[in-house]
Design a protein around this motif. Sequence first.
Motif, short mmCIF file in Angstrom:
data_model
loop_
_atom_site.label_atom_id
_atom_site.label_comp_id
_atom_site.label_asym_id
_atom_site.label_seq_id
_atom_site.Cartn_x
_atom_site.Cartn_y
_atom_site.Cartn_z
N ALA A 234 -64.89 17.78 -59.19
CA ALA A 234 -66.35 17.87 -59.22
C ALA A 234 -66.96 17.66 -57.85
O ALA A 234 -67.80 18.45 -57.41
CB ALA A 234 -66.90 16.84 -60.21
N GLN A 235 -66.56 16.61 -57.13
CA GLN A 235 -67.18 16.30 -55.85
C GLN A 235 -66.92 17.41 -54.82
O GLN A 235 -67.80 17.79 -54.05
CB GLN A 235 -66.67 14.96 -55.33
N TYR A 236 -65.71 17.95 -54.82
CA TYR A 236 -65.36 18.98 -53.84
C TYR A 236 -65.98 20.33 -54.21
O TYR A 236 -66.44 21.06 -53.35
CB TYR A 236 -63.84 19.10 -53.74
N SER A 237 -65.97 20.67 -55.49
CA SER A 237 -66.52 21.95 -55.90
C SER A 237 -68.02 22.04 -55.61
O SER A 237 -68.53 23.11 -55.25
CB SER A 237 -66.25 22.21 -57.39
N ARG A 238 -68.75 20.93 -55.75
CA ARG A 238 -70.18 20.95 -55.44
C ARG A 238 -70.42 21.28 -53.97
O ARG A 238 -71.33 22.05 -53.63
CB ARG A 238 -70.82 19.61 -55.80
N MET A 239 -69.61 20.71 -53.10
CA MET A 239 -69.75 20.99 -51.67
C MET A 239 -69.27 22.40 -51.34
O MET A 239 -69.89 23.12 -50.54
CB MET A 239 -68.98 19.96 -50.85
N LEU A 240 -68.17 22.81 -51.94
CA LEU A 240 -67.60 24.12 -51.62
C LEU A 240 -68.45 25.27 -52.13
O LEU A 240 -68.35 26.39 -51.63
CB LEU A 240 -66.18 24.21 -52.19
N LEU A 241 -69.30 25.02 -53.13
CA LEU A 241 -70.22 26.06 -53.56
C LEU A 241 -71.16 26.46 -52.42
O LEU A 241 -71.54 27.63 -52.30
CB LEU A 241 -71.02 25.59 -54.77
N HIS A 242 -71.53 25.53 -51.57
CA HIS A 242 -72.35 25.85 -50.41
C HIS A 242 -71.57 26.72 -49.43
O HIS A 242 -72.12 27.65 -48.84
CB HIS A 242 -72.81 24.56 -49.72
N PHE A 243 -70.30 26.42 -49.25
CA PHE A 243 -69.45 27.23 -48.39
C PHE A 243 -69.29 28.64 -48.96
O PHE A 243 -69.36 29.63 -48.23
CB PHE A 243 -68.09 26.55 -48.25
N MET A 244 -69.09 28.74 -50.27
CA MET A 244 -68.95 30.04 -50.92
C MET A 244 -70.24 30.84 -50.80
O MET A 244 -70.22 32.07 -50.64
CB MET A 244 -68.55 29.83 -52.38
N HIS A 245 -71.38 30.18 -50.89
CA HIS A 245 -72.66 30.86 -50.73
C HIS A 245 -72.80 31.42 -49.32
O HIS A 245 -73.28 32.55 -49.13
CB HIS A 245 -73.80 29.90 -51.03
N ALA A 246 -72.39 30.65 -48.31
CA ALA A 246 -72.46 31.12 -46.92
C ALA A 246 -71.57 32.34 -46.72
O ALA A 246 -71.96 33.30 -46.04
CB ALA A 246 -72.07 30.00 -45.97
N LEU A 247 -70.37 32.33 -47.32
CA LEU A 247 -69.47 33.48 -47.18
C LEU A 247 -70.05 34.73 -47.84
O LEU A 247 -69.98 35.83 -47.30
CB LEU A 247 -68.11 33.15 -47.80
#
Length: 406
Positions: A234-247
């Motif tokens: 949960a904690q990592y996926s919330r942050m990585l969604l921002h990375f996925m949005h940037a990509l």
Amino acid sequence: MTKTAPHSGGTFAENILHFARTLRRAGLPVGPGRVIEAIRAVEVAGIRRRDDFYWTLHSVFVNRRDQWDIFDQAFHVFWRNPELLKKMMDMMLPTTFLDSTKRDDQPELSRRLSEALAPSPAPESDQESEQEEIEINATLTASDNELLQSKDFESMSAAEMEEAKKAMAAMRLPILEVKTRRQRADLRGNLIDMRRTLRASLRSGGATIPLRFRSKVTRHPPLVILCDISGSMAQYSRMLLHFMHALTNDRDRVHTFVFGTRLTNITRYMRYRDVDAALDAVSEKVEDWSGGTRIGATVREFNKFWSRRVLGQGAVVLLISDGLDREGGEGLETEMERLHKSCRQLIWLNPLLRFEGFEPRARGVKAILPHVDQFRTVHNLNSLKDLADILSKPMGAQLEKRSFAA
């Protein structure tokens, strides 16, 4: 049954105000308007039952699935007194406070909530410590930016998470371009374009034959992201969604999927320019956030319904998961083998790999590991930058997989 409405002139509104400030310091977007809405909502719903009080505040302060955990922890810590609601009805409790003792059966508080509940230091000490900190940072310690790059997402405070999100929004992922079957006119090309050459010769009546050249068209392959959003991630996926949005907003042909107990295609929402609007839409679309994990079933669903649509032209697949499968990896090895054969490169990003003593003992991890080209950690900003370096190199020069003892 008549509902008890708190007296507007008492300290009840002050307690809700303090609670809202705690949520805001923990990172939730709570403004004055929501505080007023919360007070009015509780006046209507009443406070006879703790569950009603909980869900009344929840309906006002929480608007995204990734905010549930913070609200839940904050509520049970802030309103910890078991007789609190009864006393509030009589307006006998002026303020609430955080009990310093912690029971063994209570989950560990997130750092965001711990910092939000901590008392603020005095202004004078703030000023003195700030001057001293500036003096020390200039001579003895690393910069805050360097510390942020290496800090684990799970241990970041609310302010550090905001800085990390800004850094991820500015990231670029330079995937190496590959040659395609298409060709284009090129003055410096190494292939003779016979059609254009013959047409050029006709203009001079065949007296001269000016050569025309062409070259292969290169473009980056499609990028497919499969991100685990189960409770353990949960904690990592919330942050990585921002990375996925940037990509997704940085390049074309990026396809994004999230999975827990089911597979959800969120590519359409990741293309929204506003990251908050994108995450709000994802929160409404995804129904299995922070639940269990069925990696085998979700990869099977992807192979059956989506692989032919998105894995053409040598796609690169990023699998973001800790490999912990609720079903014990049933059917996972077969589906991972099929996925590996359908793409140009399969990269597994696992936050558990940050631990030096990590061993692939879980059945899901054992099933996935033989079928990946890269096995990397993803737990901080530096790991995301390493991922960019890997994908910018030729495939033969980037193959690296950690070997584990049996």
